[in-house]
Design a protein around this motif. Sequence first.
Motif, PDB file in Angstrom:
ATOM      1  N   ALA A  43       0.834  -1.201   0.000  1.00  0.00           N
ATOM      2  CA  ALA A  43       0.000   0.000   0.000  1.00  0.00           C
ATOM      3  C   ALA A  43       0.870   1.253   0.000  1.00  0.00           C
ATOM      4  N   GLU A  44       0.498   2.213  -0.817  1.00  0.00           N
ATOM      5  CA  GLU A  44       1.231   3.472  -0.891  1.00  0.00           C
ATOM      6  C   GLU A  44       0.544   4.576  -0.100  1.00  0.00           C
ATOM      7  N   GLN A  45      -0.706   4.338   0.274  1.00  0.00           N
ATOM      8  CA  GLN A  45      -1.485   5.320   1.013  1.00  0.00           C
ATOM      9  C   GLN A  45      -2.404   4.582   1.966  1.00  0.00           C
ATOM     10  N   VAL A  46      -2.524   5.082   3.187  1.00  0.00           N
ATOM     11  CA  VAL A  46      -3.411   4.472   4.184  1.00  0.00           C
ATOM     12  C   VAL A  46      -4.274   5.569   4.792  1.00  0.00           C
ATOM     13  N   LEU A  47      -5.571   5.352   4.780  1.00  0.00           N
ATOM     14  CA  LEU A  47      -6.518   6.263   5.417  1.00  0.00           C
ATOM     15  C   LEU A  47      -7.066   5.610   6.677  1.00  0.00           C
ATOM     16  N   ILE A  48      -7.196   6.394   7.750  1.00  0.00           N
ATOM     17  CA  ILE A  48      -7.736   5.915   9.009  1.00  0.00           C
ATOM     18  C   ILE A  48      -9.118   6.536   9.188  1.00  0.00           C
ATOM     19  N   ALA A  49     -10.159   5.712   9.158  1.00  0.00           N
ATOM     20  CA  ALA A  49     -11.532   6.194   9.336  1.00  0.00           C
ATOM     21  C   ALA A  49     -11.835   6.263  10.822  1.00  0.00           C
ATOM     22  N   VAL A  50     -12.089   7.453  11.346  1.00  0.00           N
ATOM     23  CA  VAL A  50     -12.284   7.653  12.780  1.00  0.00           C
ATOM     24  C   VAL A  50     -13.657   8.253  13.047  1.00  0.00           C
ATOM     25  N   GLY A  51     -14.133   8.045  14.284  1.00  0.00           N
ATOM     26  CA  GLY A  51     -15.351   8.703  14.737  1.00  0.00           C
ATOM     27  C   GLY A  51     -15.022   9.891  15.610  1.00  0.00           C
ATOM     28  N   ARG A  52     -13.970   9.726  16.404  1.00  0.00           N
ATOM     29  CA  ARG A  52     -13.484  10.812  17.253  1.00  0.00           C
ATOM     30  C   ARG A  52     -11.980  10.667  17.430  1.00  0.00           C
ATOM     31  N   MET A  53     -11.339  11.780  17.665  1.00  0.00           N
ATOM     32  CA  MET A  53      -9.896  11.765  17.872  1.00  0.00           C
ATOM     33  C   MET A  53      -9.592  11.736  19.365  1.00  0.00           C
ATOM     34  N   THR A  54      -8.603  10.944  19.721  1.00  0.00           N
ATOM     35  CA  THR A  54      -8.097  10.919  21.090  1.00  0.00           C
ATOM     36  C   THR A  54      -6.591  11.168  21.035  1.00  0.00           C
ATOM     37  N   VAL A  69       4.882   5.192   3.897  1.00  0.00           N
ATOM     38  CA  VAL A  69       3.525   5.183   3.374  1.00  0.00           C
ATOM     39  C   VAL A  69       2.810   6.414   3.935  1.00  0.00           C
ATOM     40  N   ALA A  70       1.992   7.048   3.100  1.00  0.00           N
ATOM     41  CA  ALA A  70       1.257   8.234   3.533  1.00  0.00           C
ATOM     42  C   ALA A  70       0.061   7.810   4.378  1.00  0.00           C
ATOM     43  N   VAL A  71      -0.062   8.353   5.582  1.00  0.00           N
ATOM     44  CA  VAL A  71      -1.154   8.022   6.501  1.00  0.00           C
ATOM     45  C   VAL A  71      -1.953   9.288   6.785  1.00  0.00           C
ATOM     46  N   GLU A  72      -3.269   9.210   6.556  1.00  0.00           N
ATOM     47  CA  GLU A  72      -4.145  10.352   6.788  1.00  0.00           C
ATOM     48  C   GLU A  72      -5.406   9.901   7.515  1.00  0.00           C
ATOM     49  N   ILE A  73      -6.053  10.853   8.162  1.00  0.00           N
ATOM     50  CA  ILE A  73      -7.295  10.589   8.902  1.00  0.00           C
ATOM     51  C   ILE A  73      -8.483  11.078   8.079  1.00  0.00           C
ATOM     52  N   VAL A  74      -9.551  10.282   8.038  1.00  0.00           N
ATOM     53  CA  VAL A  74     -10.801  10.674   7.369  1.00  0.00           C
ATOM     54  C   VAL A  74     -11.960  10.394   8.304  1.00  0.00           C
ATOM     55  N   ARG A  75     -13.077  11.067   8.055  1.00  0.00           N
ATOM     56  CA  ARG A  75     -14.250  10.896   8.912  1.00  0.00           C
ATOM     57  C   ARG A  75     -15.475  10.404   8.153  1.00  0.00           C
ATOM     58  N   SER A  76     -15.360  10.259   6.846  1.00  0.00           N
ATOM     59  CA  SER A  76     -16.515   9.826   6.058  1.00  0.00           C
ATOM     60  C   SER A  76     -16.052   9.155   4.773  1.00  0.00           C
ATOM     61  N   GLU A  78     -17.120   9.979   1.864  1.00  0.00           N
ATOM     62  CA  GLU A  78     -16.914  11.044   0.883  1.00  0.00           C
ATOM     63  C   GLU A  78     -15.494  11.584   0.965  1.00  0.00           C
ATOM     64  N   GLU A  79     -15.035  11.819   2.181  1.00  0.00           N
ATOM     65  CA  GLU A  79     -13.676  12.322   2.356  1.00  0.00           C
ATOM     66  C   GLU A  79     -12.647  11.295   1.910  1.00  0.00           C
ATOM     67  N   ALA A  80     -12.932  10.028   2.177  1.00  0.00           N
ATOM     68  CA  ALA A  80     -12.004   8.971   1.777  1.00  0.00           C
ATOM     69  C   ALA A  80     -11.906   8.867   0.265  1.00  0.00           C
ATOM     70  N   SER A  81     -13.046   8.905  -0.422  1.00  0.00           N
ATOM     71  CA  SER A  81     -13.040   8.773  -1.882  1.00  0.00           C
ATOM     72  C   SER A  81     -12.349   9.956  -2.547  1.00  0.00           C
ATOM     73  N   GLY A 148     -17.502   6.036  -3.253  1.00  0.00           N
ATOM     74  CA  GLY A 148     -18.364   7.123  -3.694  1.00  0.00           C
ATOM     75  C   GLY A 148     -19.834   6.786  -3.532  1.00  0.00           C
ATOM     76  N   GLN A 149     -20.189   5.505  -3.729  1.00  0.00           N
ATOM     77  CA  GLN A 149     -21.581   5.093  -3.535  1.00  0.00           C
ATOM     78  C   GLN A 149     -22.020   5.272  -2.087  1.00  0.00           C
TER      79      GLN A 149
END
Length: 391
Positions: A43-54, A69-76, A78-81, A148-149
């Motif tokens: 994997a070249e990119q990893v997204l972390i789907a969170v509900g809340r940050m701690t 690897v690029a690691v980013e936080i998403v909340r939905s 839509e943001e992930a896509s 996206g769906q």
Amino acid sequence: MLAGLIFAVEEASDRPGTLVATLPFGGMTLLEYQVRLLAGAGAEQVLIAVGRMTPALLAAVNRASKRDVAVEIVRSAEEASEKMEPNARVLVIADGLVTTDPVMDRMAGEGAEALLVTDDATSPAAIERLDMRDCWAGIARISVPQLGQIAQMPEDYDFQSALLRVAAQSGAEHITLSAAWLRSGHAVERSADGLASRNTGVLAALTERRTDWADRWVFTPIARLALPELVARTVPGWGLMAGAGVVAALALTAIAFGWVGSGALGALLATATLATGAAMAALRGEEARTRGFEWAILALFAAVAMLAARGVQDATQSATPLVLALVAVVAQFLVERVPSRHRRWWASPSALLLLITPFSLAGFVTAGLAAVAIYAFATLAAAVEGTREKA
């Protein structure tokens, strides 16, 4: 392009307020271990789907971001896509999933959408039922358009469940969780105690990566016993390398002064330490360090053989021991470079150290050097022949 999506939403069942993703596992957090698995799968990119940050989650994400690897936080969804390449294959990891590299490699392969499933609803890997027969086992391979769906759904949807439903309705291939994968520790855990118990199984599976007889029957059991304690105490990898270096230096000094048998025993102890360090580095996804430990074992064998041969040569005024040592070292070095799949009976640096030790203890150093030279050369011949068969 391969991307990863990790869910980090659920709280631990035995630690209210603590996210499962931030629980300790393998000397790191579970989230960091999951990122390590995805990076190892390509994997070249990893997204972390969170509900809340701690604070613990933010710290884990920051540490995971130090990998290649690029690691980013998403909340939905839509943001992930929006953050992923349109043609990317997305490997999804369920909240609280523990698994191993072979499972990830299988799911990361080329192909259309796929779901890892189990037909045992009581399995620790079973998360959510897909149909009358199969339950989802925690890993999915999806496409970005499917994200996206989900983004078009109402805001109160459950991201993970919605993603699973979209993948299932698209006709994703069902890949059955094998018994071997289950035994290696594949499961979903929601508690700190559960993760601790899974930790031992995953560590045991990692020690199986070294397949030759010496590692399987001698050094792997030692690593399997030592690793849980070392990980629990967060012993750093450099600590094992330093410890092995000290023991190896003492062993080589003993051989230089003529105590070849004692030195060979010390070299075996250093080898056990290096093999354990290699398994720990593999757990943490430190492939360069893993290779460093393995090459260090080869270097240790070379030093033992050459010093032992030099001592015998000085005593007998014969060049034979030195020639035998050179043949063994060069042949084994070439074996390590041959791309053929290594067989159980093949020589390895640790196996050669095991073989020469009883000869050294009995005072037959030249015979021991002859044995390791023959063994290494026979292995090289088999490796070359294996390469020819593939060609």
